[in-house]
Structures are given as C-alpha cells and as structure tokens.
Design an enzyme around this catalytic site. Structure first.
Site: not given
Ligand SMILES: NC(=O)c1ccc[n+]([C@@H]2O[C@H](COP(=O)([O-])OP(=O)(O)OC[C@H]3O[C@@H](n4cnc5c(N)ncnc54)[C@H](OP(=O)(O)O)[C@@H]3O)[C@@H](O)[C@H]2O)c1
Length: 438
Positions: A141, A210
């Site tokens: 993504i 993340k």
C-alpha cells in the site's frame, strides 16, 4: 529536475523473501521501467549470508559481496537497497555506510526506522541523499507517499490502520469460524503468516514500529516508538468477538495516531470498530489505513501488507523515484523542524469503552458495579448480562457482564475498574477494549 541517462546501478543486501522478489520484479519490468523513467535500472551487485543458497533467482551472474557494509560503500553502485532486516547490526551499519558515502538508500526495515529513523534521516539530509522506505509500512500500500506527498495540502487529524496481517488473519478466523485464539495462531504459523516466535506480531510491536513511522509523516513529530501504548491481541476471546458482533462492532488490532487536546496520541491495541466502517470490512491478511484529514475528509487505502511481490512493488516505486532524481525529505520535512514535543499519555485518552466482567452471581453485584461507574461520572450506553459460553468463566460460576460506556478518560475507567476489583464481585481481570469512533 536534472536529466540523467546513465543506468542507475543498485546494490541489494538481503536476498530473502523481499530481496529475491525485488530482483524478479526488476527483471520482469526492466523495459517498461526504463521507458517510464528514461533510464535503465540495473542491479550490479548483491549480498546475503549464504552464497550457495537456492533462491529461485539467478544471482550467479552478479558480483557477490560477503560483507553488506562493503557493498554499501562500493563505488560500483549508486543506490543501496537494504533488505536484511533487524533494528541494528548489519542492516544499520550498512545503511549508515551507504548514506555516509552519499548514496541513496531504499529499505523495507520498519524496526530500523522506528529506532534510528531520525538519525538516519538527518544523515541523508546532510549528504543530499534519499532515504526511502515505502515498503516499511503496510507492504504494497503506497501509504508513505500518500501521507508525505499526496496529502501535503491537508492538516491530518488521525491516521489509523490494520498494519499487521497476522493479527488480522487470527481475529478474522476467530470471528468467522468460531475458533480459539490458540487454534488460529497455530493455523497462521502452519500457513507461514506467523513466525515460530509470534510475540512480535501478536504482541502489537510490529504494528507499533509501523505506527511510529506513520505518526511522524502525518503530524511532523519526531519518531518516538517508546511513547506508543501497546497491547496485543492475546487476551481477545470468542466471547468478546461475539459480543462485538451483537453490538454492531468488529474487533481489529489497530495502530492509531491522533491529534488530541492533550497532544498527539499514539496507541496500538485491539479496538472495537463500527461494523459499517471501511476498516471493519478488511479481513484476513490484508492491511488497511484510514486517514482523517481536513480537505479530503476520509481516505482509506486497502491492500496487501506483506509478501514478496507486494513489498517489492513498493521498493521498486522508491527506486524509480530516486532514478528520476526525486529527493524528498524522508519524513516529508527537514529533520530539524520535526517537533519533539512529548506525546499525549494514554491516561488522557478519551473514548468509549467495552468492558467485559466475570461477575459472581451474588446479590448486590450489579448494583455495586453501576455505583462504581456512577461515582466517576461514567455514563453507560448499555449493560448486558451474557451467556457463560466461551467467556472462560464456566469454572468460576461467574456470569459475563458487558458494559459499553460513553466517552470518558482512560484513567477514569481504570480507577473505576480498580474499585470494582477491590469490591470482590468479579472472578477475573476485567477485559477492556477501546471503541474507535468513525
Ligand atoms: N517479508 C515480507 O512480507 C516483508 C514485508 C514488508 C517489509 N519486510 C521487511 O523486509 C526486510 C527483509 O525481510 P524478508 O522477509 O525478506 O527477510 P528474510 O526472508 O529473512 O531475508 C533476509 C535476508 O537477509 C540476509 N541476511 C541476513 N543477515 C545478513 C547479513 N549479516 N549480511 C548480509 N545479508 C544478511 C539473509 O541471507 P541468507 O538468505 O543468505 O540467509 C536473507 O537473504 C525486513 O526488514 C522486513 O521487516 C518484509
């Protein structure tokens, strides 16, 4: 933009799942990429631990470096791609060596960035090199580019997402098949989604790395992974998933970074999300990130969060940018301007809560719990006594009671639950799951 026609020579260290997939993808796409960029991308050297290993790719034709640091500093390459992994050790040494020699770096290594991202970005800036890491968050993504460039005209209020495919796979299987956490974890391991030691994934630490990167990109704050409140999915039970479904929610492990009155909040925990929300529809190993921003309102990106090909797609996009001569500040703004203000403490988090209590079937228990909540002005949206099945309370004779609160502060909930525990009416540690507003 400076027009360059010589090939971009890249050195790749780490030829595992991702490294091998990058070489395959570059092989497959080389003509198309050269056409798009106006310049050839050429892998000119590689490094890994075991030269003799079968990797499903032909690397025998390429110069082999036993030492990734030597490859990083080599004059034979213009760009260094780090796909070794790990927050320090060889990955860190090699990335530092490449940047110090003025070479741009592409990495997929969230652990490295969460720990040393600020220092590495400062070094890249000083040397005029690029440090690109699209693949480090949510695999295929393009969330880094979206936040850093695509939404540059927005003020971001919140970014949250399903950033770990293993956890989403386990929660999805539990919900859809009615299987226990342990059964689903074993299944995830058999399918190769979860590591032999799954703590890093299921404990929420991978999501936190993340999130640390997303927070910095979204809010212009310095990376501080240590400031993230982290809870994993180990304590989520079938009883919670069933109750969530009946109440109109799904449980997801989310990483959330949000602008609040108390500052920027960063948290990773199992979360009740409205069943109608975009993020609730994301099942299995798929990842998703939702951004709330003033101009675009809400944006959700959904796609593969891991796997060789999807991750390689993000790495090749970074390589293409660097080949074109694009030099964007790694975190979207100069390192010196990234704010180092402290992050908002979890005690000040404000939101609704799902609380599951195993309550002994004694007179006065329900009234005592309601009193403890009322004493702290916690308003209850609902209070439901549930069946015993699957809640773990069969052995104690206790009855599961589920409370849904209106928005209140984390510290208020914790104080109320401490008082409930002290009253002695409940058989096990209360289950608390935060509800995320849409
Ligand atoms: N796998 C994914 O889906 C995914 C998704 C997003 C991001 N990432 C990130 O991508 C990076 C690589 O992941 P991966 O799954 O490809 O890992 P992997 O399959 O374990 O591969 C690691 C590679 O690094 C090499 N290596 C280890 N130590 C080394 C050293 N000291 N010097 C040189 N090479 C060394 C290994 O060599 P040998 O092969 O010779 O043992 C192997 O080729 C990690 O940072 C990971 O977090 C992975």
């Amino acid at each position: 933009m400076q027009v360059v026609t010589s090939p971009l020579r890249i050195g790749i260290a780490g030829l595992g799942t991702v490294g091998a997939a990058v070489i395959s993808l570059l092989d497959r796409q080389s003509a198309d990429l050269a056409g798009r960029i106006g310049r050839e991308i050429r892998v000119t050297a590689v490094s890994a631990r075991d030269k003799g290993k079968e990797r499903g790719i032909d690397v025998a034709r390429l110069p082999w470096f036993e030492d990734a640091v030597a490859l990083a500093g080599s004059r034979e390459i213009d760009l260094f791609v780090e796909l070794i992994g790990g927050e320090g050790g060889m990955a860190l040494e090699a990335v530092e060596a490449a940047l110090r020699s003025g070479k741009s770096v592409v990495t997929a290594n969230k652990a490295l960035l969460a720990k040393h991202g600020m220092r590495l970005a400062a070094l890249a800036e000083e040397k005029g090199a690029a440090l690109a890491f699209e693949a480090s968050v949510a695999g295929g993504i393009p969330i880094v580019k979206t936040l850093r460039e695509g939404l540059a005209g927005n003020s971001i209020e919140r970014v949250y997402g399903i950033l770990n495919g293993t956890c989403n796979y386990i929660l999805s299987r539990m919900e859809l098949e009615g299987l226990s956490f342990e059964q689903c974890l074993r299944e995830a391991q058999a399918l190769g989604y979860a590591e032999a030691d799954p703590t890093f994934d299921i404990g929420g630490f991978d999501t936190a790395h993340k999130l640390a990167i997303l927070t910095t990109l979204a809010f212009g704050t310095a990376i501080d992974a240590g400031a993230i409140a982290i809870e994993g999915i180990e304590r989520v039970t079938l009883a919670d998933l069933e109750a969530a479904a009946e109440l109109g929610y799904r449980i997801k492990l989310l990483g959330v970074a949000a602008r609040t009155a108390a500052g920027i909040e960063q948290r990773v925990h199992p979360t009740m999300v409205p069943r109608s929300s975009a993020i609730a529809q994301v099942m299995g190993v798929t990842n998703a990130v939702t951004i709330d921003a003033d101009a675009v309102h809400e944006l959700t990106l959904v796609g593969p969060g891991a796997g060789g090909a999807a991750t390689a797609s993000a790495i090749v996009a970074d390589i293409a940018d660097i080949a074109r001569g694009v030099r964007t500040a790694p975190f979207g703004r100069p390192v010196a301007t990234l704010a180092t203000a402290p992050y908002a403490p979890m005690q000040l988090h404000e939101g609704g809560y799902y609380i599951r209590l195993s309550v002994y079937d004694r007179p006065g228990a329900a009234a005592a719990i309601a009193t403890r909540m009322a004493e702290r002005s916690i308003s209850l949206e609902s209070i439901v006594q549930r069946r015993r099945k699957g809640s773990g309370s069969e052995a104690t004779g206790a009855v599961p009671v589920v409370l849904i609160t209106y928005a209140t502060h984390e510290q208020t909930i914790r104080q109320a639950l401490d008082a409930v525990v002290a009253d002695g009416y409940i058989a096990e540690k209360p289950q608390v799951i935060r509800i995320e507003r849409e």
